[in-house]
Motif scaffolding. Structure first.
Motif, short mmCIF file in Angstrom:
data_model
loop_
_atom_site.label_atom_id
_atom_site.label_comp_id
_atom_site.label_asym_id
_atom_site.label_seq_id
_atom_site.Cartn_x
_atom_site.Cartn_y
_atom_site.Cartn_z
N MET A 20 0.84 -1.19 0.00
CA MET A 20 0.00 0.00 0.00
C MET A 20 0.88 1.25 0.00
O MET A 20 1.99 1.23 0.53
N LYS A 21 0.38 2.30 -0.60
CA LYS A 21 1.11 3.56 -0.67
C LYS A 21 0.21 4.70 -0.20
O LYS A 21 -0.96 4.78 -0.57
N TRP A 22 0.78 5.58 0.63
CA TRP A 22 0.06 6.77 1.10
C TRP A 22 1.06 7.91 1.22
O TRP A 22 2.24 7.69 1.51
N ILE A 23 0.61 9.14 0.95
CA ILE A 23 1.52 10.28 0.93
C ILE A 23 1.23 11.21 2.10
O ILE A 23 0.10 11.69 2.27
N LEU A 24 2.26 11.47 2.89
CA LEU A 24 2.22 12.43 3.99
C LEU A 24 2.76 13.76 3.49
O LEU A 24 3.84 13.80 2.89
N GLN A 25 2.02 14.85 3.73
CA GLN A 25 2.49 16.16 3.31
C GLN A 25 2.20 17.21 4.37
O GLN A 25 1.08 17.32 4.88
N VAL A 26 3.23 17.98 4.72
CA VAL A 26 3.11 19.13 5.62
C VAL A 26 3.79 20.29 4.91
O VAL A 26 4.99 20.22 4.63
N SER A 27 3.04 21.34 4.59
CA SER A 27 3.56 22.43 3.78
C SER A 27 4.09 21.84 2.46
O SER A 27 3.37 21.10 1.80
N GLU A 28 5.33 22.13 2.11
CA GLU A 28 5.90 21.61 0.87
C GLU A 28 6.71 20.33 1.09
O GLU A 28 7.34 19.84 0.15
N VAL A 29 6.70 19.81 2.30
CA VAL A 29 7.47 18.61 2.63
C VAL A 29 6.56 17.39 2.49
O VAL A 29 5.54 17.29 3.19
N SER A 30 6.91 16.47 1.61
CA SER A 30 6.02 15.33 1.37
C SER A 30 6.82 14.05 1.19
O SER A 30 7.89 14.04 0.58
N LEU A 31 6.27 12.98 1.75
CA LEU A 31 6.91 11.67 1.68
C LEU A 31 5.86 10.62 1.32
O LEU A 31 4.77 10.59 1.92
N ALA A 32 6.18 9.75 0.37
CA ALA A 32 5.34 8.60 0.07
C ALA A 32 5.70 7.48 1.04
O ALA A 32 6.88 7.14 1.20
N VAL A 33 4.70 6.94 1.72
CA VAL A 33 4.92 5.85 2.67
C VAL A 33 4.43 4.56 2.01
O VAL A 33 3.25 4.45 1.65
N GLU A 34 5.33 3.59 1.86
CA GLU A 34 5.00 2.33 1.21
C GLU A 34 5.27 1.17 2.15
O GLU A 34 6.25 1.19 2.90
N GLY A 35 4.39 0.16 2.10
CA GLY A 35 4.58 -1.01 2.93
C GLY A 35 3.33 -1.84 3.04
O GLY A 35 2.33 -1.59 2.33
N PRO A 36 3.31 -2.82 3.95
CA PRO A 36 2.13 -3.67 4.13
C PRO A 36 0.90 -2.83 4.48
O PRO A 36 1.00 -1.83 5.20
N GLU A 37 -0.24 -3.24 3.99
CA GLU A 37 -1.46 -2.47 4.21
C GLU A 37 -1.75 -2.29 5.69
O GLU A 37 -2.18 -1.21 6.12
N LYS A 38 -1.51 -3.31 6.51
CA LYS A 38 -1.84 -3.20 7.94
C LYS A 38 -1.03 -2.11 8.62
O LYS A 38 -1.49 -1.52 9.61
N TRP A 39 0.16 -1.82 8.11
CA TRP A 39 0.98 -0.77 8.67
C TRP A 39 0.62 0.59 8.09
O TRP A 39 0.39 1.55 8.81
N VAL A 40 0.58 0.69 6.78
CA VAL A 40 0.38 1.98 6.13
C VAL A 40 -1.04 2.49 6.34
O VAL A 40 -1.25 3.69 6.55
N ARG A 41 -2.02 1.60 6.30
CA ARG A 41 -3.40 2.06 6.47
C ARG A 41 -3.61 2.69 7.85
O ARG A 41 -4.36 3.66 7.99
N SER A 42 -2.96 2.15 8.86
CA SER A 42 -3.11 2.72 10.20
C SER A 42 -2.64 4.17 10.23
O SER A 42 -3.27 5.04 10.83
N LEU A 43 -1.53 4.45 9.56
CA LEU A 43 -1.04 5.83 9.48
C LEU A 43 -1.98 6.70 8.67
O LEU A 43 -2.30 7.84 9.05
N ALA A 44 -2.45 6.18 7.54
CA ALA A 44 -3.34 6.95 6.67
C ALA A 44 -4.63 7.32 7.39
O ALA A 44 -5.14 8.44 7.23
N GLU A 45 -5.16 6.42 8.17
CA GLU A 45 -6.42 6.69 8.88
C GLU A 45 -6.20 7.69 10.02
O GLU A 45 -7.04 8.55 10.26
N ALA A 46 -5.08 7.58 10.70
CA ALA A 46 -4.82 8.47 11.82
C ALA A 46 -4.43 9.88 11.36
O ALA A 46 -4.73 10.86 12.04
N TRP A 47 -3.80 9.97 10.21
CA TRP A 47 -3.25 11.24 9.73
C TRP A 47 -3.92 11.72 8.45
O TRP A 47 -3.30 12.40 7.63
N GLY A 48 -5.18 11.43 8.26
CA GLY A 48 -5.87 11.75 7.03
C GLY A 48 -5.79 13.21 6.61
O GLY A 48 -5.72 13.52 5.42
#
Length: 262
Positions: free
Chosen positions: A1-29
């Motif tokens: 799974m892939k999800w992108i974290l962005q704060v201002s112009e700083v952005s990182l794509a987070v890739e890994g198992p769905e159980k790990w990445v989805r937890s971050l995506a849901e908490a930091w939507g």
């Protein structure tokens, strides 16, 4: 799974198992982005031992500009020149372990892009952000809690980013964020000192610079980046005032701040 974290112009794509990445995506939507600058990969590895301690107890180690974050059960590498980071971890790793590694990578990514992760509480008052800093125990969380009715960008970690008209403070997902506001123009940098009275005090520039560098997590642990870190803070200090605030456990300190800054 892939999800992108962005704060201002700083952005990182987070890739890994769905159980790990989805937890971050849901908490930091609310920090979801579109176009990443860096990639952070999480890789479960059963060959690694089960963690004995949380990863946050490990300190980043630097060699030739590369960052290593290692502990039993974890092998982390951050390669700023390649704009990528990778954490191999035992499958039993917690969300807190992953968050700590991501925060470490974020700090380096931000610095490379001209921004700065800052160990400070950010509170919006009169449409401006006030950044309160100091070592753990100096009162950042207490001050944020006492600022009832005000939006809190963070009670521990904010991002400082250069905007069109000056430096801005941004909310990050790494600590408490209270309110809908994601950013505000940076008004002042204030070193907290617990005391029996409320009073704004001058902070000599040399002392202020040392305190600010000490409050710049991850980057201040790399000797090769220290000259750039000092220069970054010197730039900020030419545009943003720095002082100290003696405060007690009451919200009356805002009256003192208003009297000082108008």
């Amino acid at each position: 799974m892939k999800w992108i974290l962005q704060v201002s112009e700083v952005s990182l794509a987070v890739e890994g198992p769905e159980k790990w990445v989805r937890s971050l995506a849901e908490a930091w939507g609310r920090w979801e982005g579109l176009l990443p600058d860096w990639v952070v990969r999480f890789e479960p590895d059963e060959s690694l031992p089960e963690p004995r301690l949380p990863l946050f107890q490990a300190q980043p180690r630097f060699e030739n500009g590369l960052c290593y974050l290692e502990a039993p059960g974890f092998e982390g590498r951050i390669l700023p020149s390649q704009r990528e980071a990778r954490l191999r971890a035992n499958p039993s790793a917690s969300l807190g372990d992953l968050t700590y590694f991501l925060r470490t990578a974020f700090a380096l990514c931000a610095f490379e892009q001209g921004a700065l992760l800052f160990h400070a509480a950010g509170v919006v008052h009169r449409n401006s952000a006030w950044a309160f800093f100091g070592p753990s125990g100096s009162g950042k969380t207490t001050l944020a809690r006492l600022s009832q009715g005000k939006e809190v960008l963070s009670d521990d970690l904010i991002l400082l980013s250069k905007g069109r008209v000056g430096w801005e403070a941004w909310a990050t997902p790494f600590s408490l964020c209270r309110g809908k506001r994601m950013a505000a123009p940076l008004k002042a940098l204030i070193r907290l000192v617990k005391a029996p009275e409320d009073k704004v005090m001058p902070l000599p520039p040399a002392i202020a610079l040392g305190e600010l560098v000490a409050s710049s997590p991850v980057v201040n642990a790399d000797p090769s980046r220290l000259p750039g870190l000092f220069a970054r803070w010197e730039e900020i200090m030419t545009e943003v005032p720095v002082c100290a605030l003696r405060f007690r456990k009451a919200d009356s300190f805002w009256e003192v701040i208003d009297a000082e800054f108008g």
